[in-house]
Enzyme design. Sequence first.
Site, PDB file in Angstrom:
ATOM      1  N   CYS A 111       0.814  -1.220   0.000  1.00  0.00           N
ATOM      2  CA  CYS A 111       0.000   0.000   0.000  1.00  0.00           C
ATOM      3  C   CYS A 111       0.848   1.271   0.000  1.00  0.00           C
ATOM      4  CB  CYS A 111      -0.950  -0.008   1.185  1.00  0.00           C
ATOM      5  SG  CYS A 111      -1.935  -1.499   1.274  1.00  0.00           S
ATOM      6  N   HIS A 255      -2.891   6.903   3.140  1.00  0.00           N
ATOM      7  CA  HIS A 255      -3.361   5.606   2.646  1.00  0.00           C
ATOM      8  C   HIS A 255      -4.760   5.370   3.198  1.00  0.00           C
ATOM      9  CE1 HIS A 255      -3.878   1.557   1.596  1.00  0.00           C
ATOM     10  NE2 HIS A 255      -3.582   1.032   2.773  1.00  0.00           N
ATOM     11  N   ASN A 285     -10.047   0.019   0.394  1.00  0.00           N
ATOM     12  CA  ASN A 285      -8.583   0.050   0.391  1.00  0.00           C
ATOM     13  C   ASN A 285      -8.091  -0.570  -0.921  1.00  0.00           C
ATOM     14  OD1 ASN A 285      -5.862  -0.478   0.720  1.00  0.00           O
ATOM     15  ND2 ASN A 285      -6.048  -1.313   2.788  1.00  0.00           N
TER      16      ASN A 285
HETATM   17  O1  UT7 Z   1      -3.447  -1.625   3.875  1.00  0.00           O
HETATM   18  C1  UT7 Z   1      -3.421  -2.235   5.102  1.00  0.00           C
HETATM   19  C2  UT7 Z   1      -4.506  -3.272   5.160  1.00  0.00           C
HETATM   20  N1  UT7 Z   1      -4.910  -3.707   6.455  1.00  0.00           N
HETATM   21  C3  UT7 Z   1      -5.492  -2.924   7.379  1.00  0.00           C
HETATM   22  O2  UT7 Z   1      -5.664  -1.756   7.240  1.00  0.00           O
HETATM   23  C4  UT7 Z   1      -6.004  -3.644   8.621  1.00  0.00           C
HETATM   24  C5  UT7 Z   1      -5.949  -2.812   9.862  1.00  0.00           C
HETATM   25  N2  UT7 Z   1      -6.890  -3.330  10.812  1.00  0.00           N
HETATM   26  C6  UT7 Z   1      -8.202  -2.952  10.825  1.00  0.00           C
HETATM   27  O3  UT7 Z   1      -8.614  -2.099  10.044  1.00  0.00           O
HETATM   28  C7  UT7 Z   1      -9.119  -3.562  11.856  1.00  0.00           C
HETATM   29  O4  UT7 Z   1      -8.334  -4.335  12.761  1.00  0.00           O
HETATM   30  C8  UT7 Z   1     -10.231  -4.458  11.229  1.00  0.00           C
HETATM   31  C9  UT7 Z   1     -11.218  -3.571  10.450  1.00  0.00           C
HETATM   32  C10 UT7 Z   1      -9.641  -5.517  10.306  1.00  0.00           C
HETATM   33  C11 UT7 Z   1     -11.010  -5.135  12.348  1.00  0.00           C
HETATM   34  O5  UT7 Z   1     -11.548  -4.154  13.217  1.00  0.00           O
HETATM   35  P1  UT7 Z   1     -11.389  -4.305  14.795  1.00  0.00           P
HETATM   36  O6  UT7 Z   1     -12.077  -3.144  15.403  1.00  0.00           O
HETATM   37  O7  UT7 Z   1      -9.934  -4.494  15.091  1.00  0.00           O
HETATM   38  O8  UT7 Z   1     -12.250  -5.581  15.077  1.00  0.00           O
HETATM   39  P2  UT7 Z   1     -11.799  -6.903  15.828  1.00  0.00           P
HETATM   40  O9  UT7 Z   1     -10.870  -7.697  14.998  1.00  0.00           O
HETATM   41  O10 UT7 Z   1     -11.404  -6.548  17.246  1.00  0.00           O
HETATM   42  O11 UT7 Z   1     -13.158  -7.664  15.925  1.00  0.00           O
HETATM   43  C12 UT7 Z   1     -14.218  -7.233  16.779  1.00  0.00           C
HETATM   44  C13 UT7 Z   1     -15.384  -8.170  16.569  1.00  0.00           C
HETATM   45  C14 UT7 Z   1     -14.992  -9.631  16.626  1.00  0.00           C
HETATM   46  O12 UT7 Z   1     -16.053 -10.363  17.203  1.00  0.00           O
HETATM   47  P3  UT7 Z   1     -15.965 -10.861  18.723  1.00  0.00           P
HETATM   48  O13 UT7 Z   1     -14.753 -11.739  18.784  1.00  0.00           O
HETATM   49  O14 UT7 Z   1     -15.826  -9.618  19.539  1.00  0.00           O
HETATM   50  O15 UT7 Z   1     -17.253 -11.586  18.908  1.00  0.00           O
HETATM   51  C15 UT7 Z   1     -14.878 -10.025  15.173  1.00  0.00           C
HETATM   52  O16 UT7 Z   1     -15.077 -11.373  14.935  1.00  0.00           O
HETATM   53  O17 UT7 Z   1     -15.952  -7.948  15.270  1.00  0.00           O
HETATM   54  C16 UT7 Z   1     -15.988  -9.192  14.581  1.00  0.00           C
HETATM   55  N3  UT7 Z   1     -15.827  -8.922  13.158  1.00  0.00           N
HETATM   56  C17 UT7 Z   1     -16.870  -8.655  12.366  1.00  0.00           C
HETATM   57  N4  UT7 Z   1     -18.182  -8.535  12.585  1.00  0.00           N
HETATM   58  C18 UT7 Z   1     -18.979  -8.225  11.543  1.00  0.00           C
HETATM   59  C19 UT7 Z   1     -14.667  -8.912  12.444  1.00  0.00           C
HETATM   60  N5  UT7 Z   1     -14.952  -8.627  11.158  1.00  0.00           N
HETATM   61  C20 UT7 Z   1     -16.301  -8.454  11.077  1.00  0.00           C
HETATM   62  C21 UT7 Z   1     -17.181  -8.131  10.039  1.00  0.00           C
HETATM   63  N6  UT7 Z   1     -18.495  -8.022  10.304  1.00  0.00           N
HETATM   64  N7  UT7 Z   1     -16.743  -7.913   8.768  1.00  0.00           N
END
Ligand code: UT7
Length: 328
Positions: A111, A255, A285
């Site tokens: 990225c 980004h 993204n």
């Molecule tokens: O160019 C670089 C590319 N990568 C990035 O930019 C990734 C950077 N990271 C992020 O943007 C975030 O970490 C994510 C958007 C990927 C995830 O957001 P988060 O606030 O860190 O969520 P999390 O992983 O802590 O998940 C919270 C909850 C979980 O459920 P439980 O365990 O609390 O029951 C996940 O399973 O949200 C759940 N979850 C979802 N729920 C609905 C994760 N993805 C989804 C989804 N829809 N798509």
Amino acid sequence: MGINILAMGSYVPEQKLLNDDFKKFIDTNDEWIRTRTGITERPMAGWEPAWYMGAEAAKKAIERAGIDPADIGLIIAATITSDFLTPSMACVIQREIGAVNAAAFDVNAACTGFIYALDTARRFMQTDDSMKYVLVVAAEALSRFLDFSDRTTSILFGDGAAAAIVEPSDKLYASHLASDGTGAHFLCARSLNVAPEVKTETEFDDGFPKKPLHKLAQDGKEVYKFATKALPRSFDIISEKTGITKDEIDWFIPHQANIRIIETAAKHFGVSMDKFIITLDHYGNTSSGSIPLALNEAIEKGIVKRGQKLALIGFGAGLTYGGIVLEY
Ligand code: UT7
């Protein structure tokens, strides 16, 4: 020596996926995606190869610049989703646009790719007086590398391309490129070129996530932590080196990964979000495409104007990061 961005162009596939469309494959919803990422829809390549999107963006930039493709001395394509292992995407684009006098190669900095490519262009121009114009193009078809059963990654990415024709100039320019390979395993997609031991996942553990070949895997939390520090870091380093302050910057063009990461950067700088160009809501993204797509759109809308100072700041797999401060 600085650079002048003579003109830009973009190509965005017509087909798109709305947040609600993901409900067909995974347990998710529009509200979660919008509040956790800021994304509402993202373009998805259909029949278009990544090189095609890059070539179309390049043709638009060339037309707007009003230059002869034969005067382009170098083509640098930033991509992690090239259609070919070889030749490079830059060579395929060269074939399409008839830039018969150009050298051509690809840059893989994920990225941060456009920032790496643009800075490389500037370094080439600095050491070669004969280089009149360089074409820098970023093109990605991430959708072909997504595991659509993985809700933590598939909802984030979109496809598209943007290109810039640049020439040497004495305008303001400063840059910082960096990478932290200790986090290489936090965001990756294995190529098809792996040893059988890796394919069977029995005898060889290289520390990278076990995901099907060619599919993007990430530790979202680790990438998030890295991103919130890396995004402001490059600008801070440039600022320390050159004395350029955040208050002198008209537009931050970060980004476009997650709105919360950008909000954290805005807080770090103590500047309003109004100074940040945001396009992730409708593009998602697009990896290396994200910064030039945002810049191109802001130019097309008349938001970014000639004479303004821009800070392009990015991060990505590698884990790479970097920034460029320049006058448009
Ligand atoms: O160019 C670089 C590319 N990568 C990035 O930019 C990734 C950077 N990271 C992020 O943007 C975030 O970490 C994510 C958007 C990927 C995830 O957001 P988060 O606030 O860190 O969520 P999390 O992983 O802590 O998940 C919270 C909850 C979980 O459920 P439980 O365990 O609390 O029951 C996940 O399973 O949200 C759940 N979850 C979802 N729920 C609905 C994760 N993805 C989804 C989804 N829809 N798509």
